[in-house]
Design an enzyme around this catalytic site. Structure first.
Site, mmCIF file in Angstrom:
data_model
loop_
_atom_site.group_PDB
_atom_site.id
_atom_site.type_symbol
_atom_site.label_atom_id
_atom_site.label_comp_id
_atom_site.label_asym_id
_atom_site.label_seq_id
_atom_site.Cartn_x
_atom_site.Cartn_y
_atom_site.Cartn_z
ATOM 1 N N ALA A 9 23.669 47.957 72.186
ATOM 2 C CA ALA A 9 23.078 46.839 72.930
ATOM 3 C C ALA A 9 21.836 47.263 73.698
ATOM 4 O O ALA A 9 21.526 46.734 74.752
ATOM 5 C CB ALA A 9 24.116 46.246 73.891
ATOM 6 N N ARG A 15 12.131 39.014 69.551
ATOM 7 C CA ARG A 15 11.875 37.697 68.959
ATOM 8 C C ARG A 15 12.569 36.550 69.699
ATOM 9 O O ARG A 15 12.306 35.384 69.430
ATOM 10 C CB ARG A 15 12.281 37.702 67.473
ATOM 11 C CG ARG A 15 11.266 38.415 66.606
ATOM 12 C CD ARG A 15 11.763 38.575 65.191
ATOM 13 N NE ARG A 15 12.763 39.634 65.086
ATOM 14 C CZ ARG A 15 13.538 39.832 64.032
ATOM 15 N NH1 ARG A 15 13.473 39.024 62.996
ATOM 16 N NH2 ARG A 15 14.408 40.819 64.011
ATOM 17 N N LYS A 22 18.609 39.597 75.118
ATOM 18 C CA LYS A 22 19.210 38.885 73.991
ATOM 19 C C LYS A 22 20.741 38.880 74.051
ATOM 20 O O LYS A 22 21.370 37.843 73.846
ATOM 21 C CB LYS A 22 18.755 39.523 72.669
ATOM 22 C CG LYS A 22 19.464 38.953 71.460
ATOM 23 C CD LYS A 22 18.763 39.300 70.178
ATOM 24 C CE LYS A 22 19.302 40.568 69.570
ATOM 25 N NZ LYS A 22 18.677 40.840 68.260
ATOM 26 N N ASP A 103 24.745 42.097 68.470
ATOM 27 C CA ASP A 103 24.211 40.746 68.266
ATOM 28 C C ASP A 103 24.814 40.061 67.038
ATOM 29 O O ASP A 103 24.142 39.322 66.343
ATOM 30 C CB ASP A 103 22.684 40.796 68.157
ATOM 31 C CG ASP A 103 22.199 41.631 66.971
ATOM 32 O OD1 ASP A 103 23.040 42.273 66.304
ATOM 33 O OD2 ASP A 103 20.979 41.638 66.710
ATOM 34 N N ARG A 333 32.958 16.946 91.733
ATOM 35 C CA ARG A 333 32.347 18.233 92.073
ATOM 36 C C ARG A 333 33.433 19.251 92.446
ATOM 37 O O ARG A 333 34.604 18.905 92.581
ATOM 38 C CB ARG A 333 31.329 18.017 93.190
ATOM 39 C CG ARG A 333 30.106 17.225 92.688
ATOM 40 C CD ARG A 333 29.253 16.725 93.809
ATOM 41 N NE ARG A 333 28.852 17.802 94.691
ATOM 42 C CZ ARG A 333 28.387 17.605 95.935
ATOM 43 N NH1 ARG A 333 28.302 16.376 96.436
ATOM 44 N NH2 ARG A 333 28.033 18.631 96.667
ATOM 45 N N TYR A 387 28.905 15.393 106.843
ATOM 46 C CA TYR A 387 27.958 16.452 107.206
ATOM 47 C C TYR A 387 27.035 15.924 108.294
ATOM 48 O O TYR A 387 26.353 14.911 108.107
ATOM 49 C CB TYR A 387 27.153 16.833 105.959
ATOM 50 C CG TYR A 387 26.197 17.970 106.137
ATOM 51 C CD1 TYR A 387 26.598 19.168 106.727
ATOM 52 C CD2 TYR A 387 24.870 17.866 105.693
ATOM 53 C CE1 TYR A 387 25.710 20.219 106.869
ATOM 54 C CE2 TYR A 387 23.990 18.920 105.834
ATOM 55 C CZ TYR A 387 24.409 20.092 106.423
ATOM 56 O OH TYR A 387 23.519 21.133 106.562
HETATM 57 C C1 UD1 Z 1 20.474 47.217 61.452
HETATM 58 C C2 UD1 Z 1 20.797 48.128 60.273
HETATM 59 C C3 UD1 Z 1 20.694 47.304 58.981
HETATM 60 C C4 UD1 Z 1 21.649 46.114 59.070
HETATM 61 C C5 UD1 Z 1 21.356 45.292 60.329
HETATM 62 C C6 UD1 Z 1 22.421 44.240 60.517
HETATM 63 C C7 UD1 Z 1 20.023 50.350 60.900
HETATM 64 C C8 UD1 Z 1 18.996 51.382 60.685
HETATM 65 N N1 UD1 Z 1 19.871 49.211 60.221
HETATM 66 O O1 UD1 Z 1 19.126 46.808 61.274
HETATM 67 O O2 UD1 Z 1 21.029 48.087 57.872
HETATM 68 O O3 UD1 Z 1 21.506 45.302 57.924
HETATM 69 O O4 UD1 Z 1 21.373 46.122 61.488
HETATM 70 O O5 UD1 Z 1 22.073 43.375 61.543
HETATM 71 O O6 UD1 Z 1 20.942 50.564 61.651
HETATM 72 N N2 UD1 Z 1 19.935 49.390 68.968
HETATM 73 C C9 UD1 Z 1 20.129 50.294 69.985
HETATM 74 N N3 UD1 Z 1 19.277 51.355 70.094
HETATM 75 C C10 UD1 Z 1 18.274 51.574 69.229
HETATM 76 C C11 UD1 Z 1 18.089 50.649 68.182
HETATM 77 C C12 UD1 Z 1 18.952 49.574 68.069
HETATM 78 O O7 UD1 Z 1 21.037 50.141 70.802
HETATM 79 O O8 UD1 Z 1 17.567 52.554 69.402
HETATM 80 C C13 UD1 Z 1 20.859 48.252 68.841
HETATM 81 C C14 UD1 Z 1 20.209 46.893 68.927
HETATM 82 O O9 UD1 Z 1 20.227 46.414 70.245
HETATM 83 C C15 UD1 Z 1 21.104 46.054 68.007
HETATM 84 C C16 UD1 Z 1 21.599 47.058 66.989
HETATM 85 O O10 UD1 Z 1 21.427 48.330 67.564
HETATM 86 O O11 UD1 Z 1 22.226 45.550 68.685
HETATM 87 C C17 UD1 Z 1 20.843 46.957 65.675
HETATM 88 O O12 UD1 Z 1 19.489 47.250 65.900
HETATM 89 P P1 UD1 Z 1 18.340 46.445 65.195
HETATM 90 O O13 UD1 Z 1 17.044 47.003 65.623
HETATM 91 O O14 UD1 Z 1 18.559 44.992 65.332
HETATM 92 O O15 UD1 Z 1 18.586 46.906 63.686
HETATM 93 P P2 UD1 Z 1 18.237 46.076 62.419
HETATM 94 O O16 UD1 Z 1 16.820 46.311 62.060
HETATM 95 O O17 UD1 Z 1 18.680 44.687 62.574
HETATM 96 MG MG MG Z 2 19.084 43.305 64.177
#
Ligand code: UD1
Ligand code: MG
Length: 471
Positions: A9, A15, A22, A103, A333, A387
């Site tokens: 997270a 976006r 998010k 997410d 309320r 009041y």
């Molecule tokens: C990732 C997967 C992809 C998969 C997709 C599903 C990888 C490399 N790719 O891509 O194969 O199809 O999820 O939704 O894992 N996050 C961190 N720290 C970081 C980067 C990300 O905590 O340094 C967290 C984000 O907050 C998110 C999750 O990891 O909750 C996924 O990261 P995100 O950047 O959304 O990866 P995707 O490109 O969606």
């Molecule tokens: Mg993602």
């Protein structure tokens, strides 16, 4: 087998274009990350660790509120999902490590449990949750060999043309053997298009070591949907709405217009309740058996008993007793308690007030900080002056009281059992039981005033004609 859950997270959620992280966006009763934690709860993991980074203070504060047992690990720079898991994985973790993107809010507890069961039963090194989707754009693809076994996972931006045609995607939900995960994380590099450490590369690394890795395909691809912008959030919301409504209908609730009925996952509705169109039930709301709610009702953290009726009303932190009748156009309320078979009618507002059994406030009234006993009737247009600009005071009205139209109660004041008030009275002294309180100037009629003071007007003419007719 010992289990550790790691929730990712730390990402920015660019976006969403939002001041709110998010993961904290609400979706029918829980935040996005709250849904993911709820899906993981039945796994009974020894530790649940969330990786936070972007707006870590806000995310941590939220997690502390909704799930105090969850630990957080700060990832200062988001160097990728592999890096995130590497810093979060406890040195002494053994057994199964479950990694969840934060997410993916529709992920069901049963699907997650099935993934973990399949992984543990097979004794696999790693198992990924996959789904077959119509549009895989932007997602990692599951690359299988001619034997049908997973070879590796490739991100779209690193994929060949041929790999991009694959419609089996990585949901970002995994189970790992802790020791093998730890080893594989140590060998990750950032030689990819994003220059990040990819958690997904662990799969290719384990396959290269000759370890058994598994793919668990979700029965319902919608459960694997991620949330990246507000349009996707709205789509997820409508999918979740339909799921919740379908579950309730199967449990014996009538929902007359599921498309306009928005019920949080946290809400309970009893059998044979009827939910009419344009109704929202939120938070800790409960609706008892056989009650009719709607149309056009919002209930927030409100408990409704059995056989009650609530029409075109808004209520928050209120209790509505069995057989009570509310609305149309009522506002309850916080701190409102309605007894059995009581009634709150049209254009009536109650705050921090209680009505006893059978008591009615049918029309155009405001009661604040008021206690009313049983079987009393509050006349149309009654108001409490609770009041005085600095302090709030209570009004106490007994049982079997009848107040006439347009009575104002200047609190603090007490009306005894069985008392009456006269119409238009401003009551600022206690009324003893059984008394009639009259608190208004006596009427006097000044005969002939219009003829003298408004001579020549239509009113004067009408009065003259009326006098003639009376002769
Ligand atoms: C990732 C997967 C992809 C998969 C997709 C599903 C990888 C490399 N790719 O891509 O194969 O199809 O999820 O939704 O894992 N996050 C961190 N720290 C970081 C980067 C990300 O905590 O340094 C967290 C984000 O907050 C998110 C999750 O990891 O909750 C996924 O990261 P995100 O950047 O959304 O990866 P995707 O490109 O969606
Ligand atoms: Mg993602």
């Amino acid at each position: 087998m010992s289990r550790t859950v790691i929730v990712l997270a730390a990402g920015e959620g660019k976006r969403m274009k939002s001041a709110l992280p998010k993961m904290l966006h609400p979706l029918l009763g829980r935040s996005l990350v709250g849904h993911v934690l709820a899906a993981a709860a039945p796994l009974a993991a020894a530790r649940v660790i969330a990786v936070v980074g972007n707006r870590a203070d806000q995310v941590t504060a939220h997690l502390t509120e909704i799930a105090p047992a969850v630990e957080t690990v700060l990832q200062e720079q988001q160097n990728g999902t592999g890096h995130a898991v590497r810093i979060a994985l406890p040195g002494d973790a053994d057994g199964t490590v479950i990694v969840l993107n934060g997410d993916v809010p529709l992920l069901g507890a049963a699907t997650l449990q099935a993934l973990v069961d399949a992984h543990e039963k097979a004794g696999a090194a790693a198992t990924v949750l996959a789904a077959e989707v119509a549009n895989p754009t932007g997602l990692g693809r599951i690359v299988r060999g001619t034997d049908g076994l997973l070879q590796h996972i490739v991100e779209e931006r690193d994929a060949t043309q041929e790999q991009r045609a694959i419609r089996e995607i990585n949901a970002g939900i995994y189970a790992f053997d802790a020791a093998l995960l730890r080893g594989a994380l140590g060998s990750l590099n950032a030689h990819n298009d994003q220059g990040e450490e990819y958690l997904t590369d662990v799969f290719g690394a384990l396959v290269a070591q000759g370890r058994a890795v598994g793919v668990h395909v979700a029965d319902d691809a919608d459960e694997t949907l991620g949330c990246n912008d507000r349009a996707e959030l709205a789509h997820l919301r409508s999918l979740l709405r339909d799921r919740i409504n379908t579950r309730l209908m199967r449990d014996g609730v009538t929902i007359n217009d599921p498309a306009t009925t928005w019920i949080d996952v946290t809400v309970n509705v009893g059998r044979d309740a009827v939910i009419e169109p344009n109704t929202q039930l939120k938070g800790a709301t409960e609706v008892g058996e056989g009650s009719v709610i709607g149309p056009d009702v919002t209930l927030i953290d409100t408990v409704v008993g059995e056989g009650a009726k609530v029409v075109r009303a808004h209520a928050e932190l209120a209790e509505i007793g069995d057989g009570a009748n509310v609305g149309p156009f009522a506002y309850l309320r916080p701190g409102t308690t309605l007894g059995r078979k009581s009634k709150v009618g049209t254009f009536v507002e109650l705050k921090n007030s209680s009505l006893g059994e059978g008591t009615k406030v049918p029309h155009l009234s405001y009661l604040g900080d008021t206690t009313v006993g049983e079987q009393s009737n509050i006349g149309a247009g009654n108001l409490t002056a609770n009041y005085n600009g600095t302090t709030k005071s209570r009004t106490t009205i007994g049982s079997h009281v009848k107040t006439s139209c347009d009575t104002t109660f200047v609190a603090p004041v007490t009306i005894g059992d069985g008392a009456y008030t006269a119409a238009g009275s401003v009551i600022d002294k206690d009324v003893p039981a059984g008394a009639l309180a009259v608190a208004r100037a006596h009427q006097r009629n000044i005969e002939g005033w219009v003829a003298r003071a408004r001579a020549g007007t239509a009113a004067a003419e009408a009065a003259k004609n009326a006098a003639k007719e009376a002769e």
